[in-house]
Design a protein around this motif. Sequence first.
Motif, PDB file in Angstrom:
ATOM      1  N   ALA A  91      65.759 -19.441 -73.223  1.00  0.00           N
ATOM      2  CA  ALA A  91      65.757 -19.983 -74.579  1.00  0.00           C
ATOM      3  C   ALA A  91      66.636 -19.142 -75.497  1.00  0.00           C
ATOM      4  CB  ALA A  91      64.342 -20.048 -75.117  1.00  0.00           C
ATOM      5  N   ASP A  92      67.247 -19.815 -76.478  1.00  0.00           N
ATOM      6  CA  ASP A  92      68.063 -19.120 -77.467  1.00  0.00           C
ATOM      7  C   ASP A  92      67.202 -18.459 -78.540  1.00  0.00           C
ATOM      8  OD1 ASP A  92      70.611 -20.114 -76.417  1.00  0.00           O
ATOM      9  OD2 ASP A  92      69.922 -22.056 -77.161  1.00  0.00           O
ATOM     10  N   ILE A  93      66.110 -19.130 -78.910  1.00  0.00           N
ATOM     11  CA  ILE A  93      65.210 -18.646 -79.954  1.00  0.00           C
ATOM     12  C   ILE A  93      63.793 -18.646 -79.396  1.00  0.00           C
ATOM     13  CG2 ILE A  93      64.277 -19.064 -82.265  1.00  0.00           C
ATOM     14  CD1 ILE A  93      66.900 -20.545 -82.916  1.00  0.00           C
ATOM     15  N   ILE A  94      63.134 -17.501 -79.462  1.00  0.00           N
ATOM     16  CA  ILE A  94      61.762 -17.376 -78.986  1.00  0.00           C
ATOM     17  C   ILE A  94      60.862 -17.105 -80.183  1.00  0.00           C
ATOM     18  CG2 ILE A  94      60.157 -16.034 -77.566  1.00  0.00           C
ATOM     19  CD1 ILE A  94      62.589 -15.443 -75.729  1.00  0.00           C
ATOM     20  N   ILE A  95      59.904 -17.991 -80.384  1.00  0.00           N
ATOM     21  CA  ILE A  95      58.952 -17.853 -81.479  1.00  0.00           C
ATOM     22  C   ILE A  95      57.587 -17.572 -80.876  1.00  0.00           C
ATOM     23  CG2 ILE A  95      57.893 -18.990 -83.461  1.00  0.00           C
ATOM     24  CD1 ILE A  95      60.444 -20.683 -83.703  1.00  0.00           C
ATOM     25  N   ALA A  96      57.135 -16.343 -81.022  1.00  0.00           N
ATOM     26  CA  ALA A  96      55.899 -15.908 -80.381  1.00  0.00           C
ATOM     27  C   ALA A  96      54.781 -15.793 -81.404  1.00  0.00           C
ATOM     28  CB  ALA A  96      56.101 -14.567 -79.681  1.00  0.00           C
ATOM     29  N   GLY A  97      53.571 -16.074 -80.959  1.00  0.00           N
ATOM     30  CA  GLY A  97      52.392 -15.800 -81.754  1.00  0.00           C
ATOM     31  C   GLY A  97      52.165 -14.300 -81.838  1.00  0.00           C
ATOM     32  N   ARG A  98      50.928 -13.886 -81.907  1.00  0.00           N
ATOM     33  CA  ARG A  98      50.633 -12.466 -82.127  1.00  0.00           C
ATOM     34  C   ARG A  98      51.128 -11.628 -80.965  1.00  0.00           C
ATOM     35  NH1 ARG A  98      50.556  -8.120 -84.581  1.00  0.00           N
ATOM     36  NH2 ARG A  98      48.636  -7.129 -85.311  1.00  0.00           N
ATOM     37  N   THR A  99      51.923 -10.629 -81.276  1.00  0.00           N
ATOM     38  CA  THR A  99      52.409  -9.679 -80.281  1.00  0.00           C
ATOM     39  C   THR A  99      52.206  -8.265 -80.817  1.00  0.00           C
ATOM     40  OG1 THR A  99      54.662  -9.536 -81.166  1.00  0.00           O
ATOM     41  CG2 THR A  99      54.230 -11.288 -79.570  1.00  0.00           C
ATOM     42  N   THR A 100      52.265  -7.286 -79.929  1.00  0.00           N
ATOM     43  CA  THR A 100      52.358  -5.925 -80.425  1.00  0.00           C
ATOM     44  C   THR A 100      53.723  -5.778 -81.078  1.00  0.00           C
ATOM     45  OG1 THR A 100      53.329  -4.925 -78.440  1.00  0.00           O
ATOM     46  CG2 THR A 100      50.924  -5.139 -78.500  1.00  0.00           C
ATOM     47  N   ASP A 101      53.830  -4.885 -82.051  1.00  0.00           N
ATOM     48  CA  ASP A 101      55.090  -4.749 -82.783  1.00  0.00           C
ATOM     49  C   ASP A 101      56.240  -4.336 -81.868  1.00  0.00           C
ATOM     50  OD1 ASP A 101      53.584  -5.344 -84.987  1.00  0.00           O
ATOM     51  OD2 ASP A 101      53.559  -3.314 -85.798  1.00  0.00           O
ATOM     52  N   THR A 102      55.910  -3.616 -80.809  1.00  0.00           N
ATOM     53  CA  THR A 102      56.929  -3.064 -79.917  1.00  0.00           C
ATOM     54  C   THR A 102      57.360  -4.022 -78.808  1.00  0.00           C
ATOM     55  OG1 THR A 102      55.072  -2.074 -78.748  1.00  0.00           O
ATOM     56  CG2 THR A 102      56.265  -0.656 -80.255  1.00  0.00           C
ATOM     57  N   ALA A 103      56.518  -4.997 -78.478  1.00  0.00           N
ATOM     58  CA  ALA A 103      56.748  -5.831 -77.296  1.00  0.00           C
ATOM     59  C   ALA A 103      58.056  -6.600 -77.369  1.00  0.00           C
ATOM     60  CB  ALA A 103      55.579  -6.795 -77.111  1.00  0.00           C
ATOM     61  N   ILE A 104      58.379  -7.136 -78.541  1.00  0.00           N
ATOM     62  CA  ILE A 104      59.581  -7.956 -78.656  1.00  0.00           C
ATOM     63  C   ILE A 104      60.847  -7.124 -78.494  1.00  0.00           C
ATOM     64  CG2 ILE A 104      58.494  -9.742 -80.053  1.00  0.00           C
ATOM     65  CD1 ILE A 104      59.712  -8.386 -82.542  1.00  0.00           C
ATOM     66  N   ILE A 105      60.764  -5.823 -78.755  1.00  0.00           N
ATOM     67  CA  ILE A 105      61.904  -4.924 -78.594  1.00  0.00           C
ATOM     68  C   ILE A 105      61.983  -4.395 -77.169  1.00  0.00           C
ATOM     69  CG2 ILE A 105      62.954  -2.769 -79.412  1.00  0.00           C
ATOM     70  CD1 ILE A 105      61.411  -3.195 -82.051  1.00  0.00           C
ATOM     71  N   ALA A 106      60.837  -4.117 -76.567  1.00  0.00           N
ATOM     72  CA  ALA A 106      60.799  -3.468 -75.257  1.00  0.00           C
ATOM     73  C   ALA A 106      61.095  -4.413 -74.104  1.00  0.00           C
ATOM     74  CB  ALA A 106      59.422  -2.824 -75.045  1.00  0.00           C
ATOM     75  N   ALA A 107      60.833  -5.710 -74.273  1.00  0.00           N
ATOM     76  CA  ALA A 107      60.846  -6.633 -73.131  1.00  0.00           C
ATOM     77  C   ALA A 107      62.190  -6.671 -72.402  1.00  0.00           C
ATOM     78  CB  ALA A 107      60.453  -8.033 -73.608  1.00  0.00           C
ATOM     79  N   LEU A 108      63.281  -6.913 -73.108  1.00  0.00           N
ATOM     80  CA  LEU A 108      64.572  -7.063 -72.441  1.00  0.00           C
ATOM     81  C   LEU A 108      65.046  -5.782 -71.764  1.00  0.00           C
ATOM     82  CD1 LEU A 108      66.929  -8.902 -71.727  1.00  0.00           C
ATOM     83  CD2 LEU A 108      68.015  -8.237 -73.887  1.00  0.00           C
ATOM     84  N   PRO A 109      65.017  -4.625 -72.435  1.00  0.00           N
ATOM     85  CA  PRO A 109      65.439  -3.410 -71.726  1.00  0.00           C
ATOM     86  C   PRO A 109      64.560  -3.067 -70.528  1.00  0.00           C
ATOM     87  CG  PRO A 109      64.707  -2.898 -73.971  1.00  0.00           C
ATOM     88  CD  PRO A 109      64.809  -4.367 -73.871  1.00  0.00           C
ATOM     89  N   LEU A 110      63.260  -3.363 -70.599  1.00  0.00           N
ATOM     90  CA  LEU A 110      62.416  -3.157 -69.424  1.00  0.00           C
ATOM     91  C   LEU A 110      62.836  -4.093 -68.296  1.00  0.00           C
ATOM     92  CD1 LEU A 110      58.854  -2.802 -71.013  1.00  0.00           C
ATOM     93  CD2 LEU A 110      60.191  -0.993 -69.900  1.00  0.00           C
ATOM     94  N   GLN A 111      63.130  -5.316 -68.653  1.00  0.00           N
ATOM     95  CA  GLN A 111      63.564  -6.311 -67.680  1.00  0.00           C
ATOM     96  C   GLN A 111      64.858  -5.876 -66.995  1.00  0.00           C
ATOM     97  OE1 GLN A 111      64.195 -10.207 -69.464  1.00  0.00           O
ATOM     98  NE2 GLN A 111      62.739 -11.076 -68.021  1.00  0.00           N
ATOM     99  N   ARG A 112      65.701  -5.165 -67.735  1.00  0.00           N
ATOM    100  CA  ARG A 112      66.991  -4.717 -67.198  1.00  0.00           C
ATOM    101  C   ARG A 112      66.901  -3.394 -66.443  1.00  0.00           C
ATOM    102  NH1 ARG A 112      71.889  -5.662 -71.404  1.00  0.00           N
ATOM    103  NH2 ARG A 112      72.035  -7.924 -71.249  1.00  0.00           N
ATOM    104  N   GLY A 113      65.717  -2.775 -66.455  1.00  0.00           N
ATOM    105  CA  GLY A 113      65.535  -1.550 -65.693  1.00  0.00           C
ATOM    106  C   GLY A 113      65.832  -0.273 -66.439  1.00  0.00           C
ATOM    107  N   ASP A 114      65.922  -0.313 -67.760  1.00  0.00           N
ATOM    108  CA  ASP A 114      66.097   0.917 -68.522  1.00  0.00           C
ATOM    109  C   ASP A 114      64.845   1.785 -68.409  1.00  0.00           C
ATOM    110  OD1 ASP A 114      68.576   0.022 -69.281  1.00  0.00           O
ATOM    111  OD2 ASP A 114      67.986  -0.560 -71.308  1.00  0.00           O
ATOM    112  N   HIS A 115      64.970   3.064 -68.725  1.00  0.00           N
ATOM    113  CA  HIS A 115      63.876   4.020 -68.575  1.00  0.00           C
ATOM    114  C   HIS A 115      62.669   3.557 -69.397  1.00  0.00           C
ATOM    115  CE1 HIS A 115      61.613   7.780 -69.154  1.00  0.00           C
ATOM    116  NE2 HIS A 115      62.202   8.199 -68.040  1.00  0.00           N
ATOM    117  N   ALA A 116      61.544   3.354 -68.722  1.00  0.00           N
ATOM    118  CA  ALA A 116      60.382   2.749 -69.383  1.00  0.00           C
ATOM    119  C   ALA A 116      59.874   3.590 -70.553  1.00  0.00           C
ATOM    120  CB  ALA A 116      59.259   2.513 -68.372  1.00  0.00           C
TER     121      ALA A 116
END
Length: 443
Positions: free
Chosen positions: A163-188
Amino acid sequence: MTRILIPSGALGLGYDQTALDRGVAARPDLIAIDGGSTDSGPSYLGRGLSKYTRAGTKAEWAGLIRARQAAGCPLVIGTAGTCGTDSTVDWLVDITREILAEEGLTATIATLKCEQDPAHIARADLTALPGAPDVDAAAIADCTHIVALAGAEQIMAALDTGADIIIAGRTTDTAIIAALPLQRGDHAGAVWHGAKVGECGALCATNPQSGVLLLDTDATGFTVTPLADEACATPHTVSAHMLYENSDPFILHEPGGYLDVTDATYTAIDDRSVRVTGAEWHMADAYTVKLEGARVAGYQTVALVTIRDPHYVANAAAWCDDILQKHAAKVTTRMGPQDYDCQLRIIGQTATLGSLDHNPAPASEVGVLAIVTAADQATAHDIAKLLNPYLLHHPLTRDEEQPTFAFPFSPPEIDKGAAYAFVLHHVMTLKDPMDAFRLEVLA
């Protein structure tokens, strides 16, 4: 390396357009912004509404949709509409579609919904977090809205839709930032630490109101760069953000594990950017998500009186105590036994901290805010009316002449409507991270 552009601490706070343009020119892999929190109290969750206006939200969101188009990367918002209920996700989807139509743009939208059935949660096996209120199944079932806080795993699933635009309900403040770099294998550890530092945009910089922040994560650490003029990150401003809304300056709990920054090192790499290494991520034995719920706690009527007489300003606390005692007796005499709460908060002395303020500053005048809470609006209103003569004329002693104080409004009694209370500060264990969440790609 993964580059995340964070326009501000929350949609609705505004952002520096020039700085945002710089961020887009830096070719981010994702634009991420928070949509809300519990900072403004339980009413927004209780009612399932945003604290920000539709017009204001639309104006800011339109700018970010244009930025996404220019950058050619996904745009993700978490805790849409302040509280992240299904209704506020739908509200932002409607705004998004309106913007796309007006701008002549096309984009695929994915929604991540986080709302829970109160009846189901009332039967679930929950674990109370420290400081959680005492609640029973009936109180949980009475919640008007309950949301589960999504973590990085649920945002990853949304990103996997393309999706081009993701509209999420309640998330932790950090989750939306952490997801892609974790998915790419950056240092957790670096990813979660960087996400925590970047969650509020430029709040981790010397010009915290400027908003826009660039976060680069990689195999060993992260680099944070504020993009507005006269905004710089320093080792102090970056390290200090672990104290923000976090009881432990070294440990941060998230769904699926916790971050430990005890051995983190903060290094200024130029006069604007800071490089951080050394944080570690620890996986938990079980995957848990936090729950937030709110229910109606009663109905409120408020009244405000202002006092300038130095004698009464100096003795405002004693004046309020005497009024509360006499008012309680009158309520019983006139209305019979009532289940209600009446507070008099002295604005200008202890209205913010109450009894925790051991050294209130002297004031030339104070306001006394009366808050009456009862089971229904009519009862709250009548009890507040019985308070009216005391707020206007009550003397400190019988020997004094009858004073007159000032009501800013006429009538002074203002019906506030339903008052909400947070019910849940608990976690729920999931067998699969998506068990409590619903992901949908919209046509």
